[in-house]
Design a protein around this motif. Structure first.
Motif, mmCIF file in Angstrom:
data_model
loop_
_atom_site.group_PDB
_atom_site.id
_atom_site.type_symbol
_atom_site.label_atom_id
_atom_site.label_comp_id
_atom_site.label_asym_id
_atom_site.label_seq_id
_atom_site.Cartn_x
_atom_site.Cartn_y
_atom_site.Cartn_z
ATOM 1 N N VAL A 128 10.064 2.182 -35.634
ATOM 2 C CA VAL A 128 9.660 1.896 -34.257
ATOM 3 C C VAL A 128 10.862 1.332 -33.519
ATOM 4 C CG1 VAL A 128 8.179 0.459 -32.790
ATOM 5 C CG2 VAL A 128 7.261 1.407 -34.888
ATOM 6 N N THR A 129 10.939 1.633 -32.228
ATOM 7 C CA THR A 129 11.915 0.986 -31.370
ATOM 8 C C THR A 129 11.243 0.623 -30.060
ATOM 9 O OG1 THR A 129 14.143 1.144 -30.417
ATOM 10 C CG2 THR A 129 12.812 3.161 -30.388
ATOM 11 N N ARG A 130 11.637 -0.499 -29.517
ATOM 12 C CA ARG A 130 11.134 -0.931 -28.211
ATOM 13 C C ARG A 130 12.280 -0.860 -27.228
ATOM 14 N NH1 ARG A 130 7.759 -2.610 -31.803
ATOM 15 N NH2 ARG A 130 5.605 -2.969 -31.251
ATOM 16 N N ARG A 131 11.984 -0.298 -26.050
ATOM 17 C CA ARG A 131 13.020 -0.064 -25.051
ATOM 18 C C ARG A 131 12.619 -0.598 -23.698
ATOM 19 N NH1 ARG A 131 16.914 3.665 -27.205
ATOM 20 N NH2 ARG A 131 16.610 3.436 -29.441
ATOM 21 N N GLU A 132 13.590 -1.168 -23.005
ATOM 22 C CA GLU A 132 13.398 -1.624 -21.635
ATOM 23 C C GLU A 132 13.781 -0.476 -20.700
ATOM 24 O OE1 GLU A 132 15.187 -5.362 -20.636
ATOM 25 O OE2 GLU A 132 14.403 -6.346 -22.420
ATOM 26 N N TRP A 133 12.932 0.520 -20.622
ATOM 27 C CA TRP A 133 13.168 1.675 -19.765
ATOM 28 C C TRP A 133 12.473 1.462 -18.434
ATOM 29 C CZ3 TRP A 133 11.475 5.529 -24.063
ATOM 30 C CH2 TRP A 133 12.551 5.789 -24.921
ATOM 31 N N ASP A 134 13.122 1.849 -17.359
ATOM 32 C CA ASP A 134 12.425 1.783 -16.080
ATOM 33 C C ASP A 134 11.527 3.012 -15.953
ATOM 34 O OD1 ASP A 134 13.873 3.980 -15.019
ATOM 35 O OD2 ASP A 134 15.368 2.664 -14.113
ATOM 36 N N GLU A 135 10.691 3.017 -14.951
ATOM 37 C CA GLU A 135 9.676 4.068 -14.814
ATOM 38 C C GLU A 135 10.272 5.450 -14.581
ATOM 39 O OE1 GLU A 135 8.408 3.572 -10.195
ATOM 40 O OE2 GLU A 135 7.773 2.012 -11.573
#
Length: 122
Positions: free
Chosen positions: A18-25
């Protein structure tokens, strides 16, 4: 997908799924079922790549909803405290906010070569 260099061995061993990302919309999220290069360098070609993952799920989650089990799926983290330390290394000391919603990408390692169409269907 871009990862830190120390994540690649974790992906290959199956300890990071799993990876968590701070992606914008506006960020183009990977499609579920697609096979992606997992690399520590941008613009890695198939000829240069040696780590492939299949995307199993993509969804949003507030950081504060993570559990110790979620942290362990992120790699070699025993619990949330260790994961928060690792998260700070990637996003900065002030990045952790329990209410921040991040993209969660679940994946599986599929090998050092891109699977063929037949292998993907099997």
């Amino acid at each position: 997908m871009l990862f830190k260099d120390y994540h690649i061995p974790m992906i290959r061993s199956g300890s990071k799924t799993v990876t968590r990302r701070e992606w914008d919309e506006n960020y183009g999220r990977p499609n579920v079922g697609s096979v992606q290069i997992a690399s520590d360098e941008m613009f890695t070609s198939d000829e240069e790549a040696d780590c492939y993952i299949r995307i199993l799920d993509v969804y949003d989650q507030p950081l504060g909803e993570m559990t110790d089990e979620d942290a362990r799926k992120e790699g070699d983290y025993e619990d949330m405290d260790e994961f928060r330390e690792g998260y700070a290394k990637v996003y900065g000391e002030d990045a952790w906010d329990p209410e921040k919603v991040v993209a969660v990408v679940e994946f599986e390692y599929v090998g050092r070569e891109r699977p063929t169409e037949e292998e993907m269907v099997a």
